[in-house]
Write a protein that holds these residues in place. Structure first.
Motif, PDB file in Angstrom:
ATOM      1  N   GLN A 111       0.967  -1.016  -0.300  1.00  0.00           N
ATOM      2  CA  GLN A 111      -0.313   0.292   0.034  1.00  0.00           C
ATOM      3  C   GLN A 111       1.050   1.099   0.107  1.00  0.00           C
ATOM      4  OE1 GLN A 111      -3.055   0.578  -0.099  1.00  0.00           O
ATOM      5  NE2 GLN A 111      -3.375  -2.121  -0.695  1.00  0.00           N
ATOM      6  N   SER A 112       1.834   1.335   0.776  1.00  0.00           N
ATOM      7  CA  SER A 112       2.699   3.240   1.084  1.00  0.00           C
ATOM      8  C   SER A 112       3.375   2.889  -0.115  1.00  0.00           C
ATOM      9  CB  SER A 112       3.575   2.254   2.112  1.00  0.00           C
ATOM     10  OG  SER A 112       4.367   1.568   2.017  1.00  0.00           O
ATOM     11  N   LEU A 113       3.518   2.211  -0.833  1.00  0.00           N
ATOM     12  CA  LEU A 113       4.622   2.305  -2.266  1.00  0.00           C
ATOM     13  C   LEU A 113       3.847   2.857  -3.215  1.00  0.00           C
ATOM     14  CD1 LEU A 113       6.760   1.041  -0.360  1.00  0.00           C
ATOM     15  CD2 LEU A 113       7.767   0.144  -2.474  1.00  0.00           C
ATOM     16  N   VAL A 114       2.411   2.792  -3.207  1.00  0.00           N
ATOM     17  CA  VAL A 114       1.450   2.576  -4.372  1.00  0.00           C
ATOM     18  C   VAL A 114       1.585   4.257  -5.073  1.00  0.00           C
ATOM     19  CG1 VAL A 114      -1.114   2.978  -4.727  1.00  0.00           C
ATOM     20  CG2 VAL A 114      -0.344   1.252  -3.603  1.00  0.00           C
ATOM     21  N   PRO A 115       1.976   5.333  -3.913  1.00  0.00           N
ATOM     22  CA  PRO A 115       1.874   6.926  -4.147  1.00  0.00           C
ATOM     23  C   PRO A 115       3.457   6.435  -5.534  1.00  0.00           C
ATOM     24  CG  PRO A 115       1.062   7.073  -2.418  1.00  0.00           C
ATOM     25  CD  PRO A 115       1.333   5.832  -3.098  1.00  0.00           C
ATOM     26  N   ALA A 116       4.287   6.942  -4.919  1.00  0.00           N
ATOM     27  CA  ALA A 116       5.307   6.297  -5.694  1.00  0.00           C
ATOM     28  C   ALA A 116       5.404   5.831  -7.277  1.00  0.00           C
ATOM     29  CB  ALA A 116       6.854   6.160  -4.965  1.00  0.00           C
ATOM     30  N   ILE A 117       5.184   4.612  -7.320  1.00  0.00           N
ATOM     31  CA  ILE A 117       4.977   3.839  -8.456  1.00  0.00           C
ATOM     32  C   ILE A 117       3.849   4.440  -8.870  1.00  0.00           C
ATOM     33  CG2 ILE A 117       3.976   1.272  -9.443  1.00  0.00           C
ATOM     34  CD1 ILE A 117       4.641   0.378  -6.709  1.00  0.00           C
ATOM     35  N   ASN A 118       3.077   5.045  -8.960  1.00  0.00           N
ATOM     36  CA  ASN A 118       1.640   5.846  -9.999  1.00  0.00           C
ATOM     37  C   ASN A 118       2.761   7.212 -10.058  1.00  0.00           C
ATOM     38  OD1 ASN A 118       0.265   3.450  -9.343  1.00  0.00           O
ATOM     39  ND2 ASN A 118      -1.120   4.576  -7.909  1.00  0.00           N
ATOM     40  N   LYS A 119       3.312   7.292  -9.636  1.00  0.00           N
ATOM     41  CA  LYS A 119       4.002   9.015  -9.895  1.00  0.00           C
ATOM     42  C   LYS A 119       5.082   8.890 -11.200  1.00  0.00           C
ATOM     43  CE  LYS A 119       6.492  12.503  -8.043  1.00  0.00           C
ATOM     44  NZ  LYS A 119       8.045  13.307  -7.188  1.00  0.00           N
ATOM     45  N   ALA A 120       6.059   6.966 -10.760  1.00  0.00           N
ATOM     46  CA  ALA A 120       6.513   6.863 -12.142  1.00  0.00           C
ATOM     47  C   ALA A 120       6.005   7.029 -13.080  1.00  0.00           C
ATOM     48  CB  ALA A 120       7.951   5.886 -11.401  1.00  0.00           C
ATOM     49  N   ILE A 121       5.224   6.134 -13.314  1.00  0.00           N
ATOM     50  CA  ILE A 121       3.901   5.705 -14.599  1.00  0.00           C
ATOM     51  C   ILE A 121       3.677   7.205 -14.724  1.00  0.00           C
ATOM     52  CG2 ILE A 121       2.004   4.951 -15.228  1.00  0.00           C
ATOM     53  CD1 ILE A 121       4.226   3.379 -14.783  1.00  0.00           C
ATOM     54  N   ASP A 122       2.965   7.966 -14.243  1.00  0.00           N
ATOM     55  CA  ASP A 122       2.737   9.272 -14.888  1.00  0.00           C
ATOM     56  C   ASP A 122       3.729  10.580 -15.452  1.00  0.00           C
ATOM     57  OD1 ASP A 122       0.369   8.595 -13.173  1.00  0.00           O
ATOM     58  OD2 ASP A 122       0.529  10.042 -11.809  1.00  0.00           O
ATOM     59  N   ALA A 123       4.959  10.009 -14.728  1.00  0.00           N
ATOM     60  CA  ALA A 123       5.961  10.455 -15.284  1.00  0.00           C
ATOM     61  C   ALA A 123       6.793   9.721 -16.455  1.00  0.00           C
ATOM     62  CB  ALA A 123       7.034  10.743 -14.639  1.00  0.00           C
ATOM     63  N   ASP A 124       5.967   8.585 -17.067  1.00  0.00           N
ATOM     64  CA  ASP A 124       6.266   8.005 -18.492  1.00  0.00           C
ATOM     65  C   ASP A 124       7.836   7.536 -18.176  1.00  0.00           C
ATOM     66  OD1 ASP A 124       3.957   9.142 -19.581  1.00  0.00           O
ATOM     67  OD2 ASP A 124       5.105  10.896 -20.874  1.00  0.00           O
ATOM     68  N   ILE A 125       7.324   6.583 -17.074  1.00  0.00           N
ATOM     69  CA  ILE A 125       8.375   5.741 -16.749  1.00  0.00           C
ATOM     70  C   ILE A 125       8.420   4.023 -17.155  1.00  0.00           C
ATOM     71  CG2 ILE A 125      10.600   5.166 -15.663  1.00  0.00           C
ATOM     72  CD1 ILE A 125      11.099   7.652 -14.573  1.00  0.00           C
ATOM     73  N   PRO A 126       7.780   3.170 -17.702  1.00  0.00           N
ATOM     74  CA  PRO A 126       7.424   1.885 -17.351  1.00  0.00           C
ATOM     75  C   PRO A 126       8.018   1.120 -15.945  1.00  0.00           C
ATOM     76  CG  PRO A 126       8.330   2.477 -19.634  1.00  0.00           C
ATOM     77  CD  PRO A 126       8.922   3.616 -19.029  1.00  0.00           C
ATOM     78  N   VAL A 127       6.669   0.583 -15.531  1.00  0.00           N
ATOM     79  CA  VAL A 127       6.904   0.633 -13.928  1.00  0.00           C
ATOM     80  C   VAL A 127       6.674  -1.255 -13.909  1.00  0.00           C
ATOM     81  CG1 VAL A 127       7.043  -0.237 -11.463  1.00  0.00           C
ATOM     82  CG2 VAL A 127       7.376   2.069 -13.346  1.00  0.00           C
ATOM     83  N   VAL A 128       7.801  -2.306 -13.971  1.00  0.00           N
ATOM     84  CA  VAL A 128       6.993  -3.481 -13.432  1.00  0.00           C
ATOM     85  C   VAL A 128       7.578  -3.682 -11.932  1.00  0.00           C
ATOM     86  CG1 VAL A 128       6.902  -4.287 -15.935  1.00  0.00           C
ATOM     87  CG2 VAL A 128       9.030  -4.719 -14.488  1.00  0.00           C
ATOM     88  N   LEU A 129       6.287  -5.239 -11.654  1.00  0.00           N
ATOM     89  CA  LEU A 129       6.891  -5.507 -10.329  1.00  0.00           C
ATOM     90  C   LEU A 129       7.340  -6.897  -9.736  1.00  0.00           C
ATOM     91  CD1 LEU A 129       3.642  -3.436  -8.177  1.00  0.00           C
ATOM     92  CD2 LEU A 129       5.930  -2.688  -8.040  1.00  0.00           C
ATOM     93  N   PHE A 130       8.417  -7.015  -9.333  1.00  0.00           N
ATOM     94  CA  PHE A 130       8.270  -8.662  -9.175  1.00  0.00           C
ATOM     95  C   PHE A 130       8.555  -8.748  -7.179  1.00  0.00           C
ATOM     96  CE2 PHE A 130      12.602  -6.604  -9.012  1.00  0.00           C
ATOM     97  CZ  PHE A 130      13.284  -6.765  -7.688  1.00  0.00           C
TER      98      PHE A 130
END
Length: 335
Positions: A111-130
């Protein structure tokens, strides 16, 4: 005559420009066919973990690096030094500021990392989780173990070791999704398949060897009939093994651990730990980078997602598990 010569020169120049433009366009359109899937050495992808010094991360990082070699790109490894969600969030924020081609993250907290992950997506930086997911985030995909299934597998193995009866316990990391799922798979399976077995306690090992050792000693004292412990991570498994090694005045305790670091494998070899669940950690790293590369270069095609919508990648990729015992432990040491 001079006018005609000028016309010829202009026509020849125009044709030459057309040919050059056609050749350039053809080169661009066929670039992937000509050179294969090759990026640029200045194209940087970042892997971010937590407790970054753990031996566990060596295998996914090796997969990440092997994919980088195959694709001709650059990778970096970053992570929170402690088991601390705020620190990992800060590391992600620092990575975003560098504008990498993509980021692969193992999420310390769903939960707590969701804003940071979404911020990267909004900046057009692809993110995958593993390895550890944050399912409410906008990350494109999760590559990792089916953790519930691994708990089921651990329960079946524990039942086999104990003759389908006896008291067992779980040592885990409450609040982290992958560990919660492993614990749930173990508990559900014991309850549904093995009525003569009972889970007497689920304890918090804090992902720390000393805490896990002390918790194992405590549970052994409080539950004299305790016959087995399932530990959902490797550091705690080593701590539980140490507790058993120091408790020579009681009957043997069957320990099923997680992952294949050297300490765990050594304890399986000497009989302290009965078995461990091996994850496809190299696959996690290798395919995380492959996915990020395809996203960055817009090479993906829509794939069915769990929500029924079209997504550019499979939203969940099971990277596989297996049970390691004394009979095949030598196959799992790093070569």
């Amino acid at each position: 005559m001079k006018k005609m010569l000028l016309v010829y020169i202009l026509l020849i120049s125009a044709f030459a420009l057309y040919v050059l433009r056609f050749e350039y366009t053809s080169q661009v359109n066929s670039s992937w066919e000509d050179r294969g899937l090759r990026g640029d050495i200045g194209e940087t992808y970042i892997m971010i973990t937590f407790q970054s010094g753990l031996e566990y991360w060596k295998s996914p990082l090796k997969g990440f690096e092997d994919a980088a070699d195959a694709l001709g790109v650059t990778v970096e490894y970053r992570g929170a030094t402690r088991y601390d969600a705020k620190e990992q969030t800060m590391v992600i924020e620092q990575a975003i500021a560098r504008k990498p081609a993509g980021i692969a993250i193992s999420a310390i907290d769903p939960q707590s990392l969701v804003p940071a992950i979404n911020k990267a997506i909004d900046a057009d930086i692809p993110v995958v989780l593993f390895d550890a997911d944050a399912p409410d985030s906008q990350a494109y995909s999760f590559l990792g173990t089916d953790n519930y299934k691994s708990g089921v597998m651990a329960a079946d193995k524990m039942a086999e070791l104990l003759g389908r009866e006896g008291e067992v316990a779980v040592l885990t990391l409450p609040g982290q999704q992958n560990h919660e799922e492993r614990t749930k798979g173990f508990r559900d399976t014991i309850k549904e398949r093995y009525p003569s077995m009972k889970i007497v306690e689920v304890a918090d090992g804090h992902g720390d060897a000393m805490v896990s050792r002390d918790e194992t000693i405590r549970m052994m004292k409080e539950h004299p009939e305790l016959s087995g412990i399932f530990v959902t991570e490797a550091t705690g498994g080593a701590g539980a093994g140490e507790a058993v090694q120091t408790a020579s005045d009681r009957h043997p305790l069957q320990i099923i651990s997680f992952d294949t670091n050297k300490t765990t494998l050594d304890m399986i070899k000497n009989g302290t730990i009965s078995a461990t669940i091996a994850q496809g950690t190299w696959n996690m790293g290798y395919w995380s980078l492959q996915y990020l590369f395809h996203l960055h270069h817009q090479l993906t095609v829509p794939a069915p997602s769990s929500s029924g919508e079209n997504a550019p990648l499979p939203v969940m990729v099971d990277t596989g598990i297996s049970v390691v015992t004394r009979s095949d432990v030598d196959d799992y040491y790093a070569k």
